[in-house]
Design a protein around this motif. Sequence first.
Motif, mmCIF file in Angstrom:
data_model
loop_
_atom_site.group_PDB
_atom_site.id
_atom_site.type_symbol
_atom_site.label_atom_id
_atom_site.label_comp_id
_atom_site.label_asym_id
_atom_site.label_seq_id
_atom_site.Cartn_x
_atom_site.Cartn_y
_atom_site.Cartn_z
ATOM 1 N N GLU A 1 -126.361 -83.505 59.794
ATOM 2 C CA GLU A 1 -125.410 -82.402 59.673
ATOM 3 C C GLU A 1 -126.118 -81.064 59.867
ATOM 4 O OE1 GLU A 1 -123.635 -82.811 55.863
ATOM 5 O OE2 GLU A 1 -122.611 -84.704 56.333
ATOM 6 N N GLU A 2 -125.392 -80.119 60.456
ATOM 7 C CA GLU A 2 -125.977 -78.799 60.691
ATOM 8 C C GLU A 2 -126.069 -78.026 59.379
ATOM 9 O OE1 GLU A 2 -125.617 -75.095 63.836
ATOM 10 O OE2 GLU A 2 -123.783 -76.131 63.232
ATOM 11 N N LEU A 3 -127.194 -77.394 59.151
ATOM 12 C CA LEU A 3 -127.410 -76.599 57.957
ATOM 13 C C LEU A 3 -127.809 -75.190 58.370
ATOM 14 C CD1 LEU A 3 -129.294 -77.575 54.737
ATOM 15 C CD2 LEU A 3 -129.898 -75.462 55.909
ATOM 16 N N LYS A 4 -127.092 -74.200 57.851
ATOM 17 C CA LYS A 4 -127.395 -72.802 58.119
ATOM 18 C C LYS A 4 -127.639 -72.076 56.804
ATOM 19 C CE LYS A 4 -124.509 -72.466 62.289
ATOM 20 N NZ LYS A 4 -123.369 -71.745 62.921
ATOM 21 N N LEU A 5 -128.737 -71.362 56.715
ATOM 22 C CA LEU A 5 -129.023 -70.613 55.484
ATOM 23 C C LEU A 5 -127.940 -69.571 55.223
ATOM 24 C CD1 LEU A 5 -130.958 -70.104 53.139
ATOM 25 C CD2 LEU A 5 -132.187 -68.475 54.592
ATOM 26 N N ALA A 6 -127.378 -69.016 56.290
ATOM 27 C CA ALA A 6 -126.337 -67.998 56.134
ATOM 28 C C ALA A 6 -125.128 -68.530 55.374
ATOM 29 C CB ALA A 6 -125.913 -67.482 57.511
ATOM 30 N N ASP A 7 -124.886 -69.832 55.438
ATOM 31 C CA ASP A 7 -123.739 -70.421 54.743
ATOM 32 C C ASP A 7 -123.921 -70.451 53.230
ATOM 33 O OD1 ASP A 7 -122.534 -70.828 57.174
ATOM 34 O OD2 ASP A 7 -123.131 -72.929 57.346
ATOM 35 N N TYR A 8 -125.131 -70.153 52.762
ATOM 36 C CA TYR A 8 -125.420 -70.197 51.323
ATOM 37 C C TYR A 8 -125.326 -68.826 50.664
ATOM 38 C CZ TYR A 8 -126.891 -75.024 51.795
ATOM 39 O OH TYR A 8 -126.901 -76.380 52.028
ATOM 40 N N ARG A 9 -124.831 -67.835 51.396
ATOM 41 C CA ARG A 9 -124.621 -66.524 50.796
ATOM 42 C C ARG A 9 -123.627 -66.663 49.641
ATOM 43 N NH1 ARG A 9 -126.204 -62.192 54.205
ATOM 44 N NH2 ARG A 9 -128.320 -62.775 54.805
ATOM 45 N N GLY A 10 -123.909 -65.934 48.570
ATOM 46 C CA GLY A 10 -123.042 -66.017 47.403
ATOM 47 C C GLY A 10 -123.601 -66.914 46.312
ATOM 48 N N GLN A 11 -124.728 -67.582 46.585
ATOM 49 C CA GLN A 11 -125.364 -68.392 45.558
ATOM 50 C C GLN A 11 -126.878 -68.267 45.669
ATOM 51 O OE1 GLN A 11 -125.095 -72.758 46.132
ATOM 52 N NE2 GLN A 11 -124.059 -72.310 48.059
ATOM 53 N N TYR A 12 -127.554 -68.724 44.634
ATOM 54 C CA TYR A 12 -129.010 -68.690 44.620
ATOM 55 C C TYR A 12 -129.539 -69.939 45.325
ATOM 56 C CZ TYR A 12 -128.850 -64.829 41.317
ATOM 57 O OH TYR A 12 -128.626 -63.608 40.725
ATOM 58 N N VAL A 13 -130.547 -69.743 46.178
ATOM 59 C CA VAL A 13 -131.113 -70.846 46.947
ATOM 60 C C VAL A 13 -132.630 -70.856 46.782
ATOM 61 C CG1 VAL A 13 -131.403 -71.876 49.231
ATOM 62 C CG2 VAL A 13 -129.285 -70.708 48.669
ATOM 63 N N LEU A 14 -133.162 -72.030 46.529
ATOM 64 C CA LEU A 14 -134.611 -72.205 46.479
ATOM 65 C C LEU A 14 -135.047 -72.981 47.709
ATOM 66 C CD1 LEU A 14 -137.167 -71.786 44.630
ATOM 67 C CD2 LEU A 14 -136.829 -74.171 43.927
ATOM 68 N N LEU A 15 -135.873 -72.363 48.552
ATOM 69 C CA LEU A 15 -136.462 -73.064 49.690
ATOM 70 C C LEU A 15 -137.750 -73.706 49.206
ATOM 71 C CD1 LEU A 15 -136.058 -70.497 52.627
ATOM 72 C CD2 LEU A 15 -134.491 -72.295 51.874
ATOM 73 N N ASP A 16 -137.837 -75.002 49.328
ATOM 74 C CA ASP A 16 -138.986 -75.762 48.843
ATOM 75 C C ASP A 16 -139.758 -76.329 50.025
ATOM 76 O OD1 ASP A 16 -140.733 -77.347 47.322
ATOM 77 O OD2 ASP A 16 -139.350 -79.051 47.394
ATOM 78 N N PHE A 17 -140.869 -75.706 50.358
ATOM 79 C CA PHE A 17 -141.717 -76.178 51.452
ATOM 80 C C PHE A 17 -142.716 -77.179 50.879
ATOM 81 C CE2 PHE A 17 -140.041 -72.154 52.851
ATOM 82 C CZ PHE A 17 -139.808 -72.326 54.212
ATOM 83 N N TRP A 18 -142.654 -78.434 51.329
ATOM 84 C CA TRP A 18 -143.472 -79.477 50.743
ATOM 85 C C TRP A 18 -143.754 -80.589 51.748
ATOM 86 C CZ3 TRP A 18 -142.312 -84.604 48.640
ATOM 87 C CH2 TRP A 18 -141.123 -85.139 49.167
ATOM 88 N N ALA A 19 -144.537 -81.596 51.342
ATOM 89 C CA ALA A 19 -144.809 -82.770 52.176
ATOM 90 C C ALA A 19 -145.196 -83.932 51.266
ATOM 91 C CB ALA A 19 -145.945 -82.481 53.164
ATOM 92 N N SER A 20 -145.004 -85.135 51.741
ATOM 93 C CA SER A 20 -145.270 -86.317 50.924
ATOM 94 C C SER A 20 -146.752 -86.489 50.623
ATOM 95 C CB SER A 20 -144.739 -87.577 51.610
ATOM 96 O OG SER A 20 -145.436 -87.810 52.819
#
Length: 345
Positions: A225-244
């Motif tokens: 599914e397409e995910l756009k950061l702009a669609d998350y306006r109006g809420q708090y978002v945590l971007l988690d940059f990680w790897a296994s």
Amino acid sequence: MDKRSSVTLDSTQIENGKFTLEGPLASPRELNLMIPVEGITYYARVMADKSAMEVKLDTAGYERKMNNYVSLVPEVTGSAFNKEYGSYEALIKPFVDKLSAISESYNELNGKYATALKEKDEATADKYKVRLEKLKQDMDPFREQIDSVTDRYIKKNLNNVSAYLMSMKVVGYGLEKTMAWYDRMPPEIQNGFYGTSVKNQLDKLKKASTGAKAALFAATDINGEELKLADYRGQYVLLDFWASWCVPCRKGNPHLLKVYEKYHDKGFDIISVSDDDIGVWKHVLRGMKVDRSEGFKILGDGISKGYDIHYLPTKILIDPNGIIIGRYDSEEEPLDAKLKEVFGE
């Protein structure tokens, strides 16, 4: 350093055991001499400045050897930059020596661990893995002592060596700490090779630190599914940059799950950016583009570039207006405190 790349400046022939290199050098910088001989590459680091220098190398007295690469210890005269760097090295040598001894044991054991995995001897591999983790922990105090000595050196000196050391630590030090030291440096240091590198890195970090507008991106998540950061306006978002493969990342995932469950219904979401899936919140690939036709050349960092990611884990907290309000590493307390401040509990 800001481009994380190396450039070949010049080459020459060794005749009768001697060689000469000459040319302009705008400011002090680290140079590496690479000498290929019959399938083996000898190399030595020289901290060079505008002075005429004499460098003596002895291939029989190497510092360490890995595969076909042999590190030599150069005897250098004529460079004030090299002499000053030697003063810094003397300060950290006791800790480096202890760290190196453990590192040798780690590398030897890691080879046995790899063999056990290859032979599918899981019982033996598990034993080696436990011992490897213990050796990692044993190295941590010496790394911390080296970092402490380095911090004191930079704070006290603010010279070309300090600029060189800072150029490799900008993200780790963070925006405020690095800027405080950079602003105190004399103009000739700021405008030098490493001072310029620090400045360039600071400019990129400013665009991905508290108060900056979060870089927008669009990607396809692991469910297609397409995910756009702009669609998350109006809420708090945590971007988690990680790897296994990142141990601190994996250790932090259970806590991140608790944070998600606690605040999700109050307008909080998490987007993980990596190549792995933990299957709860949104998850996307960072979109790194690599050219493997000649070695390994990164053509584009994808989502990571907009947030100046240099180590994992890195977590970016974005407010409902799309403004970055926090940048965090593996420590849980600072993020917890910020979320408590935001949501009032």
